[in-house]
Design a protein around this motif. Structure first.
Motif, PDB file in Angstrom:
ATOM      1  N   GLU A 160      48.420  38.514  41.744  1.00 52.00           N
ATOM      2  CA  GLU A 160      47.879  39.764  41.201  1.00 52.00           C
ATOM      3  C   GLU A 160      48.141  40.930  42.147  1.00 52.00           C
ATOM      4  O   GLU A 160      48.525  42.018  41.716  1.00 52.00           O
ATOM      5  N   SER A 161      47.934  40.719  43.423  1.00 54.81           N
ATOM      6  CA  SER A 161      48.167  41.789  44.399  1.00 54.81           C
ATOM      7  C   SER A 161      49.640  42.179  44.436  1.00 54.81           C
ATOM      8  O   SER A 161      49.985  43.360  44.557  1.00 54.81           O
ATOM      9  N   ALA A 162      50.522  41.187  44.324  1.00 54.44           N
ATOM     10  CA  ALA A 162      51.959  41.467  44.334  1.00 54.44           C
ATOM     11  C   ALA A 162      52.366  42.287  43.112  1.00 54.44           C
ATOM     12  O   ALA A 162      53.182  43.214  43.214  1.00 54.44           O
ATOM     13  N   LEU A 163      51.791  41.974  41.956  1.00 55.27           N
ATOM     14  CA  LEU A 163      52.100  42.735  40.748  1.00 55.27           C
ATOM     15  C   LEU A 163      51.623  44.177  40.862  1.00 55.27           C
ATOM     16  O   LEU A 163      52.322  45.120  40.477  1.00 55.27           O
ATOM     17  N   ARG A 164      50.413  44.374  41.391  1.00 53.65           N
ATOM     18  CA  ARG A 164      49.890  45.736  41.542  1.00 53.65           C
ATOM     19  C   ARG A 164      50.752  46.521  42.537  1.00 53.65           C
ATOM     20  O   ARG A 164      51.044  47.699  42.318  1.00 53.65           O
ATOM     21  N   CYS A 205      46.692  46.554  48.356  1.00 54.88           N
ATOM     22  CA  CYS A 205      46.359  46.373  46.937  1.00 54.88           C
ATOM     23  C   CYS A 205      45.373  45.232  46.723  1.00 54.88           C
ATOM     24  O   CYS A 205      44.635  45.231  45.725  1.00 54.88           O
ATOM     25  N   ALA A 206      45.368  44.265  47.609  1.00 59.63           N
ATOM     26  CA  ALA A 206      44.527  43.084  47.425  1.00 59.63           C
ATOM     27  C   ALA A 206      43.051  43.458  47.312  1.00 59.63           C
ATOM     28  O   ALA A 206      42.308  42.841  46.542  1.00 59.63           O
ATOM     29  N   GLU A 207      42.609  44.472  48.047  1.00 62.87           N
ATOM     30  CA  GLU A 207      41.192  44.832  48.072  1.00 62.87           C
ATOM     31  C   GLU A 207      40.764  45.606  46.825  1.00 62.87           C
ATOM     32  O   GLU A 207      39.562  45.697  46.547  1.00 62.87           O
ATOM     33  N   VAL A 208      41.722  46.137  46.077  1.00 63.05           N
ATOM     34  CA  VAL A 208      41.372  46.972  44.911  1.00 63.05           C
ATOM     35  C   VAL A 208      42.127  46.541  43.658  1.00 63.05           C
ATOM     36  O   VAL A 208      42.191  47.284  42.683  1.00 63.05           O
ATOM     37  N   ALA A 209      42.687  45.334  43.660  1.00 59.69           N
ATOM     38  CA  ALA A 209      43.589  44.906  42.591  1.00 59.69           C
ATOM     39  C   ALA A 209      42.924  44.928  41.222  1.00 59.69           C
ATOM     40  O   ALA A 209      43.528  45.368  40.238  1.00 59.69           O
ATOM     41  N   SER A 210      41.683  44.462  41.130  1.00 63.59           N
ATOM     42  CA  SER A 210      41.032  44.364  39.818  1.00 63.59           C
ATOM     43  C   SER A 210      40.781  45.742  39.213  1.00 63.59           C
ATOM     44  O   SER A 210      40.894  45.926  37.996  1.00 63.59           O
ATOM     45  N   ALA A 211      40.445  46.736  40.039  1.00 64.02           N
ATOM     46  CA  ALA A 211      40.217  48.088  39.535  1.00 64.02           C
ATOM     47  C   ALA A 211      41.527  48.825  39.274  1.00 64.02           C
ATOM     48  O   ALA A 211      41.603  49.689  38.397  1.00 64.02           O
ATOM     49  N   LEU A 212      42.560  48.489  40.023  1.00 62.17           N
ATOM     50  CA  LEU A 212      43.866  49.120  39.810  1.00 62.17           C
ATOM     51  C   LEU A 212      44.521  48.664  38.510  1.00 62.17           C
ATOM     52  O   LEU A 212      45.197  49.445  37.830  1.00 62.17           O
ATOM     53  N   LYS A 213      44.325  47.409  38.156  1.00 69.11           N
ATOM     54  CA  LYS A 213      45.062  46.801  37.038  1.00 69.11           C
ATOM     55  C   LYS A 213      44.973  47.608  35.746  1.00 69.11           C
ATOM     56  O   LYS A 213      46.016  47.975  35.174  1.00 69.11           O
TER      57      LYS A 213
END
Length: 249
Positions: free
Chosen positions: A133-137, A213-221
């Motif tokens: 997920e972090s890599a995609l963001r 991105c790992a720390e904010v991935a869910s909100a960024l998506k």
């Protein structure tokens, strides 16, 4: 006048479709020549040496030539490195390919983006699914920046007002970065946006962007997904809809 031939060009196949009973048209992403269309003649024959090589998400070196918009594939060599992803990882790879097909113009080189794509494909094909997920963001952010569709993330886009570290802001297609309202699905704090801008502006290694991105991935998506759909001119990308449909089975 002889047509120009390109040899040993790093490339990935983004998409392939039938051209005739024995041939395919390939949409490829090359490091030095950008996105190209190639005709692979005879590749569908059982005897073709190209048949097991010309697959998506596999690092290749290609030779091609011709003066037309659709050039002719002359040679292809698999560069090894990883096996074909499966399951969610495979769908994620197809999602990246769909983004590139929608957002990159033909014959517009993006060597840094090519290297980034190769890094993300390696992550997708690895056993480290926890960073997918972090890599995609990270890829989405860097792709948008590369093609000039990502606003600055350390100021409000329409007013150029500075961000307050503890207030919330949303990235929206029509207005860029703005103070979050009641209708916004997701947001980040000003401090979080500023951190992302600092990382992106410094053009650091991909792993550094991935960690940010790992720390904010869910909100960024949801914010990045909506922005990407807007610029691709669709309500939902096909690969994304397929993933949703499979999850609902």
């Amino acid at each position: 006048m002889a047509s120009k031939r390109i040899s040993d060009e790093p490339a990935f196949v983004l998409h392939r479709y039938d051209w005739s009973e024995t041939s395919l048209i390939l949409e490829v992403f090359t490091r030095h020549h950008g996105r190209l269309a190639l005709v692979a003649k005879g590749v569908k024959r059982p005897s073709s040496s190209f048949r097991p090589i010309l697959l998506p998400l596999q690092p290749l070196h290609l030779a091609f030539g011709g003066d037309a918009e659709i050039k002719t594939l002359k040679a292809a060599e698999w560069q090894g490195g990883h096996v074909m992803p499966t399951g969610d990882a495979l769908m994620s790879g197809y999602y990246l390919n769909e983004l590139l097909l929608n957002l990159l113009a033909r014959e517009d080189p993006h060597p840094a983006l090519f290297d980034l794509y190769a890094n993300v494909v390696a992550v997708i094909a690895s056993e480290h699914g926890e960073v997918l997920e972090s890599a995609l963001r990270a890829f989405e952010l860097l792709l948008l920046r590369e093609v000039g569709l990502l606003p600055l993330l350390d100021a409000q886009t329409m007013t150029l007002l500075a961000l307050h570290p503890e207030e919330s802001y949303s990235l929206v297609p029509e207005g860029g970065l703005r103070q979050a309202g009641e209708g916004d699905r997701a947001s980040l704090t000003g401090a979080q946006w500023a951190t992302l801008q600092q990382v992106l502006g410094a053009r650091v290694a991909f792993t550094t962007v991935l960690r940010a991105c790992a720390e904010v991935a869910s909100a960024l998506k949801p914010q990045l997904r909506k922005l990407l759909n807007y610029h691709c001119g669709v309500s939902a990308l096909r690969t994304r809809q397929v993933m949703i449909d499979l999850q609902n089975l």
